[in-house]
Design an enzyme around this catalytic site. Structure first.
Site: not given
Ligand code: 4GX
Length: 246
Positions: A90, A117, A155, A170
């Site tokens: 995120p 986390e 794709r 698209d």
């Molecule tokens: N877009 N998540 C990853 C664990 C995490 C946290 C920090 C790496 C660094 C998300 C999103 C997402 C939740 C996947 C936390 N991994 N990933 N996870 N939105 O929410 O990509």
């Protein structure tokens, strides 16, 4: 193109990536998807992948060594490909169609899936990983985000999607939302298909579609209008549409 995915849940792949356009791209040898179990790269009896956060706080953090050893193993499998490494997070830069095109230009990607986390920050430093977010919401793990990255990139691999025109046309390639689509029947539960689409007047249809794409974009995604490169006809149609609502 080759894409490697590193995850503690390899069993959830290929899932949706095994069917349809992306599944066929693999059958045709256009895409090679390789999924790795992160625990393969642990060295303790418990195959640990996480630890308590330094500094305290809730939850667990993924340790650096399994991810770094996984990418070293992948690089050793493909010594000449210099893969781009992506960590779904995120905190990452937003995945856009433009970023997907840039990733699709690479011959080899490695996507790392974090859970808990997050992932020890030294992983991104040591591997030169780019953090990518699929959107401002919270998932339970990086696997669904990795699947989205693989899907949007794969794709775009030449030959993956049957008609080149359908990728070029698209939404987002054009910088606008798509115009509305209809199929039979011509009337359904009292709702008719717009008459112009049944008329056979190709020029009128083309203009109507352009106007409706602009209308939707203006109403639903006004910030895309500001960024779009519009030709003279589109600017004229837009002026008409703005007049309708003013
Ligand atoms: N877009 N998540 C990853 C664990 C995490 C946290 C920090 C790496 C660094 C998300 C999103 C997402 C939740 C996947 C936390 N991994 N990933 N996870 N939105 O929410 O990509």
């Amino acid at each position: 193109m080759r894409i490697d995915v590193v995850t503690i849940f390899p069993e959830i792949f290929p899932g949706p990536l095994g069917v349809g356009v992306i599944g066929r791209a693999q059958q045709h040898g256009l895409l090679e998807l390789v999924v790795w179990d992160l625990r393969t790269f642990t060295r303790d009896r418990h195959r640990s992948v996480d630890g308590l956060p330094y500094g305290g706080g809730a939850g667990m953090v993924m340790m650096p060594e399994p991810f770094v050893r996984a990418v070293e193993a992948i690089r050793a499998c493909a010594p000449d490909s210099a893969p781009r490494v992506v960590l779904t997070s995120p905190q990452g830069e937003m995945l856009t169609q433009a970023r997907a095109r840039a990733l699709a230009a690479a011959p080899h990607l490695v996507v790392l899936c974090g859970r808990y986390e997050g992932v020890d920050d030294r992983v991104a430093d040591l591997l030169g990983a780019e953090e990518i977010s699929i959107g401002d919401y919270v998932l339970t793990g990086g696997e669904l985000a990795a699947m989205v990255v693989v899907e949007v990139v794969a794709r775009l691999v030449p030959g993956a999607v049957g008609a080149v025109a359908s990728v070029a046309e698209d939404s987002f390639s054009a910088g606008l939302l798509d115009f509305p689509q209809y199929t039979r029947p011509a009337e359904f539960r009292g709702h008719a298909v717009p008459q112009v689409l049944l008329s056979g007047h190709h020029e009128e249809i083309r203009r109507w579609r352009k106007r409706e794409a602009l209308r939707r974009t203006l109403l639903r995604r006004p910030e895309m209008i500001d960024a779009a490169v519009l030709d003279e006809e589109a600017r004229a149609l837009l002026a008409e549409l703005r007049g309708e609502t003013a």
